[in-house]
Design an enzyme around this catalytic site. Structure first.
Site, PDB file in Angstrom:
ATOM      1  N   ASP A  24       0.813  -1.216   0.000  1.00 30.08           N
ATOM      2  CA  ASP A  24       0.000   0.000   0.000  1.00 30.08           C
ATOM      3  C   ASP A  24       0.845   1.264   0.000  1.00 30.08           C
ATOM      4  OD1 ASP A  24       0.980  -0.632   2.540  1.00 30.08           O
ATOM      5  OD2 ASP A  24      -0.583   0.498   3.557  1.00 30.08           O
ATOM      6  N   SER A  26       2.226   4.659  -0.762  1.00 25.90           N
ATOM      7  CA  SER A  26       1.613   5.829  -1.403  1.00 25.90           C
ATOM      8  C   SER A  26       2.443   6.160  -2.651  1.00 25.90           C
ATOM      9  CB  SER A  26       1.625   7.006  -0.435  1.00 25.90           C
ATOM     10  OG  SER A  26       2.966   7.329  -0.146  1.00 25.90           O
ATOM     11  N   THR A  29       5.989   7.172  -1.895  1.00 24.52           N
ATOM     12  CA  THR A  29       6.825   6.086  -1.358  1.00 24.52           C
ATOM     13  C   THR A  29       7.202   5.080  -2.447  1.00 24.52           C
ATOM     14  OG1 THR A  29       5.789   6.361   0.784  1.00 24.52           O
ATOM     15  CG2 THR A  29       6.968   4.312   0.446  1.00 24.52           C
ATOM     16  N   LYS A 136      -6.288  -0.528   6.911  1.00 25.30           N
ATOM     17  CA  LYS A 136      -5.106  -0.200   7.718  1.00 25.30           C
ATOM     18  C   LYS A 136      -5.003   1.300   7.944  1.00 25.30           C
ATOM     19  CE  LYS A 136      -0.765   0.722   6.580  1.00 25.30           C
ATOM     20  NZ  LYS A 136       0.563   0.621   5.939  1.00 25.30           N
ATOM     21  N   GLU A 177      -2.281   0.204  13.413  1.00 24.01           N
ATOM     22  CA  GLU A 177      -0.816   0.222  13.268  1.00 24.01           C
ATOM     23  C   GLU A 177      -0.186   1.426  13.954  1.00 24.01           C
ATOM     24  OE1 GLU A 177       0.748   0.409   9.250  1.00 24.01           O
ATOM     25  OE2 GLU A 177       2.789   0.089   9.940  1.00 24.01           O
ATOM     26  N   LYS A 219      -0.868  -4.112  14.345  1.00 24.98           N
ATOM     27  CA  LYS A 219       0.364  -4.142  13.532  1.00 24.98           C
ATOM     28  C   LYS A 219       1.398  -3.245  14.199  1.00 24.98           C
ATOM     29  CE  LYS A 219       2.028  -3.090   8.882  1.00 24.98           C
ATOM     30  NZ  LYS A 219       1.775  -3.310   7.455  1.00 24.98           N
ATOM     31  N   GLY A 262       9.540  -2.171   9.096  1.00 23.37           N
ATOM     32  CA  GLY A 262      10.057  -0.881   9.543  1.00 23.37           C
ATOM     33  C   GLY A 262      11.471  -0.509   9.154  1.00 23.37           C
ATOM     34  N   SER A 289       3.090  -8.485   8.534  1.00 25.39           N
ATOM     35  CA  SER A 289       2.408  -7.644   7.550  1.00 25.39           C
ATOM     36  C   SER A 289       3.486  -6.734   6.982  1.00 25.39           C
ATOM     37  CB  SER A 289       1.290  -6.835   8.220  1.00 25.39           C
ATOM     38  OG  SER A 289       0.736  -5.909   7.303  1.00 25.39           O
TER      39      SER A 289
HETATM   40  P1  13P Z   1       7.264  -2.074   6.295  1.00 28.23           P
HETATM   41  O1  13P Z   1       7.201  -3.548   6.577  1.00 28.23           O
HETATM   42  O2  13P Z   1       8.133  -1.722   5.128  1.00 28.23           O
HETATM   43  O3  13P Z   1       7.548  -1.265   7.527  1.00 28.23           O
HETATM   44  O4  13P Z   1       5.822  -1.644   5.796  1.00 28.23           O
HETATM   45  C1  13P Z   1       4.728  -2.035   6.508  1.00 28.23           C
HETATM   46  C2  13P Z   1       3.691  -1.007   6.435  1.00 28.23           C
HETATM   47  O5  13P Z   1       2.593  -1.262   5.989  1.00 28.23           O
HETATM   48  C3  13P Z   1       4.001   0.351   6.925  1.00 28.23           C
HETATM   49  O6  13P Z   1       2.818   1.068   7.091  1.00 28.23           O
END
Ligand code: 13P
Length: 333
Positions: A24, A26, A29, A136, A177, A219, A262, A289
């Site tokens: 997902d 954006s 990104t 999410k 999250e 998450k 992350g 995830s």
């Molecule tokens: P990462 O595993 O790259 O941190 O991405 C997970 C995610 O959905 C961040 O919002």
């Protein structure tokens, strides 16, 4: 939509040996990701890249659901089939990122609050019509001198809870999250302390907003040393501290916890998840995830060339399979 349907979806997302692909990103990104392989971020390239991941043979064996971006949930593949339809056919549940991003928090220089509550009810209804079954929302917390501030912690927890209640009202499972960033020189003690405080505030707010925990997933970040901390905690210490923090804060009514990666290396993200599952039994399912930790390898292997489709898919499947094993504590490097 009944409550039990929400719980069924949440449980299916953390079915044995399965986890979630976060795809997902954006537009800004995904542009950054494409810059790293020197391809242009056009709508067609984004579509073809994601189509490659979604149609990897047997992906549905390891991937329970995929988090999409607004553009992707509306997109058709080059052959005219909606991408959502391809996911469902492959046995994966479509999900959607519904927040509008982390924006500067007034009165708190350097901190953010995630926006997107205005108009959310209508957007959720539309996404449900487009085939989404889960959602999410990401709150972001930075560790630095005096950060995260109480104002940032409270504002983000409140927004997460308001979002979660509205997603459930629309019949969609909310993935909650709260991400404590790994950027910084802080040690693992600080990460543990901040993560505990953040999770405590999130579950307080979820309770205040009448969110039904059985129909949610969490998450979180793992409890790890700051990226620039000279002393990096080992795998067992990360597992021990992350579990201690989660056991103190996350009610057993929550069916599953699916970690974000992350910015951890692929290998470490997998090893940490594996080490935690080895320490079971646990009150909740523990899975992944991941965005970057699932996509870095296939992105590089694909490199924007149609001829590399198979290479890209194989690289993705390897990451999905390794993490699916780790979700059961059965990963062997
Ligand atoms: P990462 O595993 O790259 O941190 O991405 C997970 C995610 O959905 C961040 O919002």
């Amino acid at each position: 939509m009944t409550a039990s349907a929400l719980a069924d979806t949440a449980k299916a997302l953390v079915a044995d040996g399965k986890g979630i692909l976060a795809a997902d990103e954006s537009s800004p990104t995904i542009k950054k990701r494409f810059d790293s392989i020197k391809i242009e971020s056009t709508e067609e390239n984004r579509r073809d890249y994601r189509d490659m991941l979604f149609t990897a043979p047997d992906a549905g064996k390891y991937i329970s659901g995929v988090i999409l971006y607004d553009e992707t949930i509306r997109q058709k593949a080059a052959d005219g089939t909606p991408l959502v339809k391809k996911l469902v056919k492959a046995g994966m549940i479509p999900g959607i990122k519904v927040d509008m991003g982390a924006k500067p928090l007034a009165g708190h220089p350097g901190e953010t609050v995630t926006e997107g509550l205005d108009g959310l009810r209508a957007r959720l209804e539309e996404y449900a019509d487009l085939g989404a079954r889960f959602t999410k929302w990401r709150g972001v917390y930075r560790i630095a001198e005096g950060m995260p501030s109480p104002g940032c912690v409270t504002a983000n927890a409140h927004a997460l809870a308001r979002y979660a209640a509205m997603a459930q009202e629309a019949g969609l499972v909310p993935i909650v999250e709260p991400e404590v960033l790994m950027d910084g020189e802080h040690d693992i003690d600080v990460c543990e302390e901040v993560t505990e405080e953040v999770l405590r505030s999130v579950y307080n707010e979820l309770t205040l907003q009448n969110v039904w925990l059985e129909g949610t997933l969490l998450k979180p970040n793992m409890v790890i040393s700051g990226q620039d901390c000279p002393e990096q905690a080992g795998v067992e210490e990360v597992a021990e501290r992350t579990l201690r923090c989660l056991k103190r804060t996350v009610p057993a009514a929550v069916p599953g916890i699916v970690f974000l990666s992350g910015g951890q290396s692929d290998e470490l993200a997998t090893e940490h998840l594996n080490a935690m599952n080895k320490r079971g039994p646990l009150p909740w399912k523990l899975s992944f995830s991941y965005g970057r930790a699932l996509q870095a390898a296939p992105l590089k292997a694909w490199a924007g060339k149609p001829a590399n489709l198979d290479k890209g898919q194989q690289a993705f499947l390897k990451r999905a399979k390794d993490n699916a094993a780790a979700a059961q504590g059965k990963y062997a490097a």
